[in-house]
Design an enzyme around this catalytic site. Structure first.
Site, PDB file in Angstrom:
ATOM      1  N   ARG A 115      41.078 -21.525  16.605  1.00 27.51           N
ATOM      2  CA  ARG A 115      40.241 -22.980  16.392  1.00 27.51           C
ATOM      3  C   ARG A 115      38.670 -22.787  15.773  1.00 27.51           C
ATOM      4  O   ARG A 115      38.285 -23.622  15.285  1.00 27.51           O
ATOM      5  CB  ARG A 115      39.896 -23.565  17.939  1.00 27.51           C
ATOM      6  CG  ARG A 115      41.241 -24.064  18.123  1.00 27.51           C
ATOM      7  CD  ARG A 115      41.019 -24.976  19.657  1.00 27.51           C
ATOM      8  NE  ARG A 115      42.273 -25.209  20.023  1.00 27.51           N
ATOM      9  CZ  ARG A 115      42.609 -25.570  21.178  1.00 27.51           C
ATOM     10  NH1 ARG A 115      41.591 -25.652  22.210  1.00 27.51           N
ATOM     11  NH2 ARG A 115      43.779 -25.896  21.802  1.00 27.51           N
TER      12      ARG A 115
ATOM     13  N   GLY B 151      48.638 -29.158  23.211  1.00 25.70           N
ATOM     14  CA  GLY B 151      49.304 -30.304  23.753  1.00 25.70           C
ATOM     15  C   GLY B 151      49.486 -31.154  22.544  1.00 25.70           C
ATOM     16  O   GLY B 151      50.261 -32.023  22.507  1.00 25.70           O
TER      17      GLY B 151
ATOM     18  N   GLY C 182      49.051 -23.146  23.636  1.00 24.99           N
ATOM     19  CA  GLY C 182      47.869 -22.634  23.942  1.00 24.99           C
ATOM     20  C   GLY C 182      48.238 -20.976  24.146  1.00 24.99           C
ATOM     21  O   GLY C 182      47.454 -20.110  23.370  1.00 24.99           O
TER      22      GLY C 182
ATOM     23  N   LYS D 165      56.352 -25.121  31.843  1.00 25.14           N
ATOM     24  CA  LYS D 165      56.706 -26.371  32.341  1.00 25.14           C
ATOM     25  C   LYS D 165      57.588 -26.981  31.134  1.00 25.14           C
ATOM     26  O   LYS D 165      57.240 -27.214  30.289  1.00 25.14           O
ATOM     27  CB  LYS D 165      55.769 -27.352  32.603  1.00 25.14           C
ATOM     28  CG  LYS D 165      54.730 -26.923  33.932  1.00 25.14           C
ATOM     29  CD  LYS D 165      53.941 -28.083  34.761  1.00 25.14           C
ATOM     30  CE  LYS D 165      52.969 -28.432  33.555  1.00 25.14           C
ATOM     31  NZ  LYS D 165      52.092 -29.340  34.010  1.00 25.14           N
TER      32      LYS D 165
HETATM   33  P1  ADP Z   1      52.231 -22.688  25.914  1.00 22.39           P
HETATM   34  O1  ADP Z   1      50.567 -22.847  26.421  1.00 22.39           O
HETATM   35  O2  ADP Z   1      52.228 -21.774  24.931  1.00 22.39           O
HETATM   36  O3  ADP Z   1      52.626 -24.011  25.390  1.00 22.39           O
HETATM   37  P2  ADP Z   1      52.910 -22.810  28.427  1.00 22.39           P
HETATM   38  O4  ADP Z   1      51.758 -23.279  28.842  1.00 22.39           O
HETATM   39  O5  ADP Z   1      54.249 -23.630  28.785  1.00 22.39           O
HETATM   40  O6  ADP Z   1      52.931 -22.202  26.987  1.00 22.39           O
HETATM   41  O7  ADP Z   1      53.444 -21.656  29.353  1.00 22.39           O
HETATM   42  C1  ADP Z   1      52.560 -20.439  29.371  1.00 22.39           C
HETATM   43  C2  ADP Z   1      52.897 -19.885  30.923  1.00 22.39           C
HETATM   44  O8  ADP Z   1      54.072 -19.702  31.206  1.00 22.39           O
HETATM   45  C3  ADP Z   1      52.276 -18.377  30.670  1.00 22.39           C
HETATM   46  O9  ADP Z   1      51.133 -18.320  31.708  1.00 22.39           O
HETATM   47  C4  ADP Z   1      53.393 -17.606  31.253  1.00 22.39           C
HETATM   48  O10 ADP Z   1      53.081 -16.559  32.039  1.00 22.39           O
HETATM   49  C5  ADP Z   1      54.136 -18.473  32.093  1.00 22.39           C
HETATM   50  N1  ADP Z   1      55.375 -18.173  32.290  1.00 22.39           N
HETATM   51  C6  ADP Z   1      56.462 -17.707  31.308  1.00 22.39           C
HETATM   52  N2  ADP Z   1      57.784 -17.419  31.882  1.00 22.39           N
HETATM   53  C7  ADP Z   1      57.530 -17.203  33.168  1.00 22.39           C
HETATM   54  C8  ADP Z   1      58.246 -17.010  34.223  1.00 22.39           C
HETATM   55  N3  ADP Z   1      59.410 -16.463  34.126  1.00 22.39           N
HETATM   56  N4  ADP Z   1      57.622 -16.879  35.432  1.00 22.39           N
HETATM   57  C9  ADP Z   1      56.273 -17.203  35.610  1.00 22.39           C
HETATM   58  N5  ADP Z   1      55.567 -17.393  34.564  1.00 22.39           N
HETATM   59  C10 ADP Z   1      56.311 -17.676  33.374  1.00 22.39           C
HETATM   60 MG    MG Z   2      49.781 -23.410  28.293  1.00 20.39          MG
END
Ligand code: ADP
Ligand code: MG
Length: 394
Positions: free
Chosen positions: A35, A376, A350, A221
């Protein structure tokens, strides 16, 4: 939509540009943050062509309940004046107040200073309300407006949306890069590209994404990603599922997940999606204390094999709880597979972008990989939604 590249140099010289960027970054990550690195070309271009630049941004979610002093301490943008100044090798004047009349006089009078950073706009209640009065006060500080904050453009905020009603407005270089690269994987190309003035710039985005088209989805999520899954249901050939979102699919099949994370309200969606043969689920896992924390070695191999044949790739969301090194192996396998492939790849989110940025040398050398700065905002764009900040530039 007008791009900064369309603005003639005479219209830049001697004028003041209000430049919206996204400095919503952890201070310790700022130095190598895409960024920060992403907005430097825009600032340099404006300065080189004789403009004064007033940088606008928000940071964090300042809460109205706590004291002003606490707010400023936790959410001020002050340190970013230094960070940007260092990156640009130029002085940046930080403005710690919102006395707009005084600020305007100061900018107009100054002969030596030409880059300013305004304090966190979320300290003003009008920012998140898309308040016209605030937008007008901001607009009054300059002659034209440039939005280089793709990552904040899914918000209907005064410095992103309402401000364009009061000034000639343009998309900055980073914004242009985001739109061009992300629209490339959209088929048909994202609607906003149809309004682009220069047809030459459009050509790339008019090509359909090549197949096999593989989407890798992980993270915490599933609710954040439903729009993306639905939008690419027909276009993509495989959805490789990992991370916490895989647990929702396991639950939907009636399988136990122990104490692993999941989202109850999306089980129905997962059940519906299970009928889609394109959804590929992990075949093994790394488990600790009754929790699934990563995909297992067979899944890493299965997913890497599919990624190897891909001609277009989107990756969002880590494959496991990567913050603990022991459970970062799944995500590392995905990084390796993407880096090996010559396919056009979009990596974003992120956490995912941060994870990928830990290999900056590798991905900088690979022009086929685009790391989006929009978390997002990228998910909403890829879900086919119109981002208010982009809409406002039209
Ligand atoms: P991004 O920000 O790249 O879109 P997300 O916010 O959806 O990704 O998810 C990232 C988080 O998901 C990380 O902090 C990671 O630790 C968590 N995560 C991924 N797989 C698992 C899991 N099996 N159990 C707990 N946390 C998880
Ligand atoms: Mg995230």
């Amino acid at each position: 939509m007008k791009f900064l590249t369309d603005l003639s140099k005479e219209k830049i010289f001697g004028r003041t540009c209000l430049l919206r960027v996204d400095l919503n970054i952890a201070e310790k990550e700022a130095k190598n943050s895409p960024r920060i690195l992403g907005i430097l070309p825009t600032i340099k271009f404006l300065i080189k062509n004789g403009a004064k630049v007033v940088i606008l941004s928000h940071r964090g979610r300042p809460q109205k309940i706590s004291s002003i002093k606490y707010q400023v301490l936790s959410y001020t943008l002050k340190s970013f004046a230094k960070i940007l100044s260092k990156a640009l090798n130029q002085k940046i004047k930080f403005i710690d107040n919102f006395n707009f009349q005084k600020i305007k006089e100061e900018i107009n009078k100054s002969k030596t200073e030409n880059i300013y950073l305004l304090e966190n706009l979320r300290f003003l209640s009008g920012e998140e309300k898309n308040d016209k009065k605030l937008a007008k006060q901001l607009a009054n500080l300059g002659d034209f407006y440039v939005n280089d904050a793709f990552a904040a453009s899914h918000r209907v905020n005064a410095s992103v949306s309402a401000i364009t009603k009061f000034l000639p407005s343009y998309a900055g270089f980073l914004m242009e890069k985001e739109i061009k690269n992300l629209s490339f994987v959209m088929d048909p190309p994202h609607k906003f590209m149809w309004g682009v003035k220069n047809p030459r710039r459009r050509r790339g985005s008019l090509k359909a994404a090549k197949k096999p088209f593989v989407i890798i989805l992980g993270g915490a999520k599933i609710s954040d990603k439903i729009g993306l899954i639905e939008n690419f249901q027909k276009k993509a050939d495989y959805f490789l599922i990992g991370g916490g979102i895989a647990h929702n699919f396991l639950l939907a099949q009636g399988l136990p997940i122990g104490d692993s994370i999941f989202e109850e309200k999306t089980i129905g969606f997962a059940k519906k999606m299970l009928k889609n043969k394109k959804i590929i689920l992990p075949v093994d896992y790394a488990i600790k204390n009754r929790k699934i924390l990563d995909i297992g070695p067979n899944t890493m191999k299965l997913y890497s094999d599919i990624i190897r044949k891909a001609k277009t790739i989107i990756w969002n969301g880590p494959m496991g709880y990567f913050e603990d090194k022991r459970f970062a192996k799944g995500s590392e396998a995905i990084i390796k597979a993407i880096l090996k492939n010559k396919a056009f790849s979009v990596v974003g989110g992120g956490e995912t972008a941060t994870l990928f940025s830990l290999k900056p040398k590798t991905y900088n050398l690979k022009p086929n990989i685009f790391v989006s700065t929009g978390g997002g905002a990228m998910l909403e764009y890829l879900a086919g939604k119109k981002l208010p900040g982009i809409k406002a530039l039209k």
